[in-house]
Motif scaffolding. Structure first.
Motif, mmCIF file in Angstrom:
data_model
loop_
_atom_site.group_PDB
_atom_site.id
_atom_site.type_symbol
_atom_site.label_atom_id
_atom_site.label_comp_id
_atom_site.label_asym_id
_atom_site.label_seq_id
_atom_site.Cartn_x
_atom_site.Cartn_y
_atom_site.Cartn_z
ATOM 1 N N GLN A 286 -11.700 -1.045 -4.846
ATOM 2 C CA GLN A 286 -13.060 -1.323 -4.079
ATOM 3 C C GLN A 286 -13.890 -0.399 -3.657
ATOM 4 O OE1 GLN A 286 -10.327 -2.192 -0.601
ATOM 5 N NE2 GLN A 286 -10.716 -4.249 -0.687
ATOM 6 N N GLY A 287 -13.480 0.946 -4.284
ATOM 7 C CA GLY A 287 -14.286 2.133 -4.081
ATOM 8 C C GLY A 287 -14.174 2.784 -2.997
ATOM 9 N N PRO A 288 -14.288 4.159 -2.827
ATOM 10 C CA PRO A 288 -14.036 5.089 -1.782
ATOM 11 C C PRO A 288 -14.987 4.724 -0.426
ATOM 12 C CG PRO A 288 -15.152 6.259 -3.480
ATOM 13 C CD PRO A 288 -15.137 4.841 -3.868
ATOM 14 N N LEU A 345 -10.485 16.409 8.567
ATOM 15 C CA LEU A 345 -10.221 14.814 8.199
ATOM 16 C C LEU A 345 -9.611 14.804 6.780
ATOM 17 C CD1 LEU A 345 -12.245 11.922 8.996
ATOM 18 C CD2 LEU A 345 -11.204 11.956 6.912
ATOM 19 N N PRO A 346 -10.264 15.162 5.744
ATOM 20 C CA PRO A 346 -9.718 15.197 4.187
ATOM 21 C C PRO A 346 -8.524 15.674 3.943
ATOM 22 C CG PRO A 346 -12.027 15.782 4.335
ATOM 23 C CD PRO A 346 -11.638 15.819 5.652
ATOM 24 N N ASP A 347 -8.060 16.905 4.692
ATOM 25 C CA ASP A 347 -7.111 17.788 4.414
ATOM 26 C C ASP A 347 -5.867 16.858 5.279
ATOM 27 O OD1 ASP A 347 -8.412 19.559 3.426
ATOM 28 O OD2 ASP A 347 -8.468 20.944 5.187
ATOM 29 N N MET A 348 -5.937 16.422 6.151
ATOM 30 C CA MET A 348 -4.934 15.708 6.931
ATOM 31 C C MET A 348 -4.479 14.415 6.217
ATOM 32 S SD MET A 348 -5.765 15.726 11.085
ATOM 33 C CE MET A 348 -7.164 14.814 10.922
ATOM 34 N N LEU A 349 -5.558 13.788 5.961
ATOM 35 C CA LEU A 349 -5.216 12.297 5.146
ATOM 36 C C LEU A 349 -4.645 12.688 3.809
ATOM 37 C CD1 LEU A 349 -8.534 10.140 5.676
ATOM 38 C CD2 LEU A 349 -6.305 10.294 7.203
ATOM 39 N N GLU A 354 0.048 11.916 1.101
ATOM 40 C CA GLU A 354 0.430 12.519 -0.422
ATOM 41 C C GLU A 354 1.032 11.361 -1.179
ATOM 42 O OE1 GLU A 354 3.115 15.865 -2.701
ATOM 43 O OE2 GLU A 354 3.039 15.680 -0.447
ATOM 44 N N GLY A 355 0.285 11.151 -2.407
ATOM 45 C CA GLY A 355 0.656 10.111 -3.390
ATOM 46 C C GLY A 355 0.151 8.817 -3.123
ATOM 47 N N ILE A 356 -0.661 8.634 -1.966
ATOM 48 C CA ILE A 356 -1.396 7.134 -1.858
ATOM 49 C C ILE A 356 -2.697 7.276 -1.277
ATOM 50 C CG2 ILE A 356 0.657 5.977 -0.965
ATOM 51 C CD1 ILE A 356 -0.082 6.359 1.964
ATOM 52 N N VAL A 357 -3.245 8.353 -1.265
ATOM 53 C CA VAL A 357 -4.624 8.907 -0.724
ATOM 54 C C VAL A 357 -5.355 9.633 -1.828
ATOM 55 C CG1 VAL A 357 -6.292 10.105 0.955
ATOM 56 C CG2 VAL A 357 -4.076 8.681 1.665
ATOM 57 N N GLY A 358 -6.409 9.379 -2.080
ATOM 58 C CA GLY A 358 -7.192 9.816 -3.422
ATOM 59 C C GLY A 358 -8.730 10.220 -2.640
ATOM 60 N N ILE A 359 -9.433 11.330 -3.260
ATOM 61 C CA ILE A 359 -10.623 11.727 -2.915
ATOM 62 C C ILE A 359 -11.733 11.903 -3.748
ATOM 63 C CG2 ILE A 359 -9.830 14.220 -2.732
ATOM 64 C CD1 ILE A 359 -11.597 14.693 -0.298
ATOM 65 N N THR A 360 -12.911 11.857 -3.623
ATOM 66 C CA THR A 360 -13.882 12.213 -4.604
ATOM 67 C C THR A 360 -15.010 12.462 -3.830
ATOM 68 O OG1 THR A 360 -15.174 9.969 -4.380
ATOM 69 C CG2 THR A 360 -13.376 10.031 -5.862
ATOM 70 N N PHE A 365 -10.174 6.983 -0.670
ATOM 71 C CA PHE A 365 -9.541 5.729 -0.861
ATOM 72 C C PHE A 365 -7.970 5.664 -0.909
ATOM 73 C CE2 PHE A 365 -10.106 8.017 -4.919
ATOM 74 C CZ PHE A 365 -8.970 7.539 -5.558
ATOM 75 N N ALA A 366 -7.324 4.622 -0.922
ATOM 76 C CA ALA A 366 -5.999 4.396 -0.892
ATOM 77 C C ALA A 366 -5.566 3.567 -2.458
ATOM 78 C CB ALA A 366 -5.478 3.600 0.301
ATOM 79 N N ALA A 367 -4.295 3.987 -2.629
ATOM 80 C CA ALA A 367 -3.569 3.379 -3.909
ATOM 81 C C ALA A 367 -3.545 2.102 -3.690
ATOM 82 C CB ALA A 367 -2.332 4.079 -4.329
ATOM 83 N N GLU A 368 -3.651 1.291 -4.851
ATOM 84 C CA GLU A 368 -3.486 -0.284 -4.691
ATOM 85 C C GLU A 368 -2.004 -0.633 -4.101
ATOM 86 O OE1 GLU A 368 -5.762 -2.551 -5.311
ATOM 87 O OE2 GLU A 368 -7.124 -0.722 -6.155
#
Length: 406
Positions: A286-288, A345-349, A354-360, A365-368
């Motif tokens: 879905q995009g970030p 905020l980004p650091d905490m998420l 870890e393993g389900i959150v990505g950042i651009t 965004f979250a993993a599918e």
């Protein structure tokens, strides 16, 4: 261009050397507080990326002269100069380590009765949480003292005149089953109060300002404190910590003949927040979501509320110093003072998710499909994950660089 820039960063010392100079430090000190915090967080994330080594996977088990453990590589020697120039990063990483520690617990310190309690709940011998959470949102819970030996029916009849009686739970001695003279009463607004349709606030005012007397006995009535998941988790964490302390003490005294092997598992607090993070963030397809979006902001502030409270309660000096970074500079440097001028905020998420959150650059965004993170091999492995240790001599630069396309 991005890959070329990454290649220069990881394979050449020039860009990293910029962060060791006085001009950047002067620019940092002249910047607004929010910009300084964003810079520190970004610098910390770059260090984390470099520590993951060539494949950036963080796979545990890597070892050797260039590795800390837990799949984390030593930073290049020039990083020691960067940390000297920006010592705030080390304190920020202490806060990160504190958050990460809360995400894991040793299975040896968990209650031995967990499985038995779960079985009792399945058999219906113990009330499940669904019953408690099914209360109407307009209901108000009160705590009543001074009941003495008053019959339960009289207590129910007395409070039923204020509204719809949802629950009347008289506390009893576990052994004798006799009343302890206290009760929790839950009421829902019904009918009218002073000629106006009764509301939750009116019901609360009516009950708390009324004189309560049953069979000549005066009762004391207070609004009951709402029991939250956070409160339950805090009490549980305190019990786990006490069991850990007792276990270590027994092991040191030689009272345990065959100590159990250390095994880290995700804490209930981490599981709850990982689920909430995954449900709130858009999926990769879905995009970030931008960090400024209300949903992301609400998620971050709710998580920060619990993180900061826990850090204030259990953190060491470095952790408390890191919290001060996020407070408005015109306020007293007391971590108990509100408000926060910013939150990491980004650091905490990224830490909790870890393993389900990505950042651009566009957002997060979250993993599918949700999945568990890589489990640290032990407490020492966990402790090194936020270390900023650097090599005493220059490392082979190719070992730190990302795999670039031909």
């Amino acid at each position: 261009v991005p890959h070329a820039l990454l290649g220069q960063w990881f394979d050449l010392p020039n860009l990293l050397g910029v962060f060791c100079g006085d001009p950047l430090r002067k620019g940092y000190e002249a910047a607004p507080q929010a910009a300084r915090l964003a810079f520190l967080s970004a610098l910390s994330r770059v260090a984390s990326l470099e520590q993951l080594g060539p494949n950036r996977s963080g796979a545990s088990g890597l070892a050797g002269p260039g590795f800390l453990g837990g799949g984390r590589a030593l930073l290049r020697s020039a990083w020691s100069n960067v940390i000297c120039k920006f010592p705030e990063v080390r304190k920020l990483r202490a806060l990160h380590a504190h958050i990460r520690q809360r995400c894991w617990e040793d299975a040896r310190d968990r209650s031995r009765s967990r499985s038995r309690s779960r079985d009792r709940r399945r058999k219906g011998e113990k009330k499940g949480s669904d019953e408690q959470t099914a209360l109407p949102p307009t209901a108000v819970r009160f705590f009543v003292k001074g009941l003495g030996a008053i019959d339960d029916c009289l207590v129910q009849k007395h409070f039923a005149r204020f509204g719809l009686l949802v629950e009347c739970n008289v506390l009893r001695d576990k052994r004798t089953k006799k009343s302890r003279g206290m009760a929790f009463v839950t009421l829902q607004p019904e009918g009218t109060y002073r000629g106006v349709r009764n509301t939750r606030q009116m019901l609360k005012e009516w009950v708390l300002t009324s004189h309560h007397e049953v069979k000549g006995v005066t009762l004391e009535v207070f609004e009951a404190e709402e029991k939250t998941a956070e409160d339950d988790e805090q009490k549980r964490e305190e019990r786990v910590e006490e069991r850990r302390r007792q276990r270590i003490e027994k092991e040191q005294r030689g009272m345990v003949q065959e100590p159990m092997a250390e095994r880290l598992v995700l804490s209930p607090w981490a599981k709850r927040w990982r689920r909430e993070i995954w449900e709130a963030l858009p999926k990769a397809s879905q995009g970030p979501a931008a960090l400024t979006e209300p949903t992301v902001q609400m998620l971050g502030r709710a998580l920060w509320h619990e993180v900061s409270k826990h850090a204030i309660r259990t953190g060491d000096k470095d952790v408390l110093d890191a919290l001060v970074f996020f407070r408005a500079e015109d306020l007293d440097a007391d971590v108990h003072t509100e408000p926060w001028v910013s939150i990491p905020l980004p650091d905490m998420l990224l830490l909790v998710g870890e393993g389900i959150v990505g950042i651009t650059v566009e957002g997060m965004f979250a993993a599918e499909v949700p999945k568990d993170p890589v489990v640290p091999s032990g407490g020492s492995d966990l402790a090194t994950m936020d270390s900023l240790a650097s090599a005493s001599v220059p490392l082979a630069l190719a070992s730190a660089g990302p795999a670039l396309p031909p």
